[in-house]
Design a protein around this motif. Structure first.
Motif, PDB file in Angstrom:
ATOM      1  N   CYS A  47     -29.848  70.799  31.148  1.00 24.08           N
ATOM      2  CA  CYS A  47     -30.683  70.723  30.112  1.00 24.08           C
ATOM      3  C   CYS A  47     -29.721  70.506  28.910  1.00 24.08           C
ATOM      4  O   CYS A  47     -28.652  70.923  28.701  1.00 24.08           O
ATOM      5  N   ASP A  49     -30.135  71.631  26.014  1.00 24.17           N
ATOM      6  CA  ASP A  49     -30.105  72.886  25.297  1.00 24.17           C
ATOM      7  C   ASP A  49     -28.499  73.139  24.464  1.00 24.17           C
ATOM      8  O   ASP A  49     -27.684  73.211  25.482  1.00 24.17           O
ATOM      9  N   HIS A 100     -31.535  77.104  33.038  1.00 23.08           N
ATOM     10  CA  HIS A 100     -31.422  78.236  32.150  1.00 23.08           C
ATOM     11  C   HIS A 100     -32.159  79.077  31.619  1.00 23.08           C
ATOM     12  O   HIS A 100     -33.518  78.724  31.476  1.00 23.08           O
ATOM     13  N   CYS A 103     -35.444  78.601  28.475  1.00 19.58           N
ATOM     14  CA  CYS A 103     -35.451  77.141  28.392  1.00 19.58           C
ATOM     15  C   CYS A 103     -36.617  76.743  27.351  1.00 19.58           C
ATOM     16  O   CYS A 103     -37.754  76.915  27.583  1.00 19.58           O
ATOM     17  N   GLY A 104     -36.308  76.094  26.397  1.00 19.59           N
ATOM     18  CA  GLY A 104     -37.422  75.596  25.423  1.00 19.59           C
ATOM     19  C   GLY A 104     -38.458  74.451  25.978  1.00 19.59           C
ATOM     20  O   GLY A 104     -39.334  74.610  25.863  1.00 19.59           O
TER      21      GLY A 104
HETATM   22 ZN   LIG Z   1     -33.639  73.930  28.616  1.00 23.39          ZN
END
Ligand SMILES: [Zn+2]
Length: 202
Positions: A47, A49, A100, A103-104
């Motif tokens: 990701c 992020d 993770h 995670c947004g």
């Molecule tokens: Zn994420």
């Protein structure tokens, strides 16, 4: 390097990252050593992020890992092409799907609601994982999203399937924990098989 050694190298690096004592790195030498070509030991799709930086969390150097990133580590044709380049052209013995905690992208997919079209395309991609989420929906969906990614890679890439069948490639799912910096290999046991898709839980 074989897949097991590659996994151990990543896990050892993660232990150093967690302890806050990173290995000393000579980035100049690494750059020099790789100027004629790269020989990474792992391909990683993760990701975007900003808190989940593969080179940091595995404490590796320039040229060590071949990384593909987007929000929610979505697998589309372009990501697949990069993955195939890593595992087939660069011969990495290991492919890591790096999900993770918190995670947004997965959180947004869980929450639903209107959003701009390009972001909506990401959330739509994550939706199958969300639909399988359980009580702790977001964290369960994070794990399911890793399962969906690894199965989509297998389903859509003949190159990956062949390398895996020949024992030249190992695919693992790892989850990174924001709180303490650890990564865990998700031990998947298959709950059911349906239409060629496997659904697993850690
Ligand atoms: Zn994420």
């Amino acid at each position: 390097m074989d897949a097991e050694s590659a996994i151990n190298k990543l896990l050892d690096g993660n232990k150093r990252y967690m302890s806050g004592k990173l290995a000393e790195k000579d980035v100049g030498s690494a750059r020099e050593a790789t100027k004629e070509g790269q020989h990474p030991f792992a391909t990683v799709i993760g990701c975007s992020d900003s808190r989940v930086v593969p080179e940091f969390i595995f404490d590796v150097n320039v040229g060590d890992i071949f990384v593909i990133m987007n929000a929610g580590h979505c697998v589309d044709t372009l990501a697949l092409g990069s993955i195939e380049y890593g595992v087939e052209h660069l011969h990495t013995p290991l492919l890591v799907i790096l999900g993770h905690e918190k995670c947004g992208a997965v959180t947004a997919a869980c929450q639903g609601g209107p959003c701009p079209p390009n972001i909506a395309a990401i959330l739509e991609k994550i939706r199958p994982a969300v639909e399988k989420g359980g009580v702790d929906k977001i964290e369960e969906s994070v794990v399911f999203n890793m399962n969906v990614a690894s199965e989509e890679i297998r389903r859509r890439s003949e190159i990956v399937r062949d390398l895996e069948k020949e024992g030249k490639l190992k695919i693992i799912e790892m989850k990174y924990y924001i709180e303490d910096g650890r990564v865990e290999i998700k031990k998947k046991f298959f709950l059911l098989f349906c239409k060629g898709w496997s659904y697993g839980r850690n």
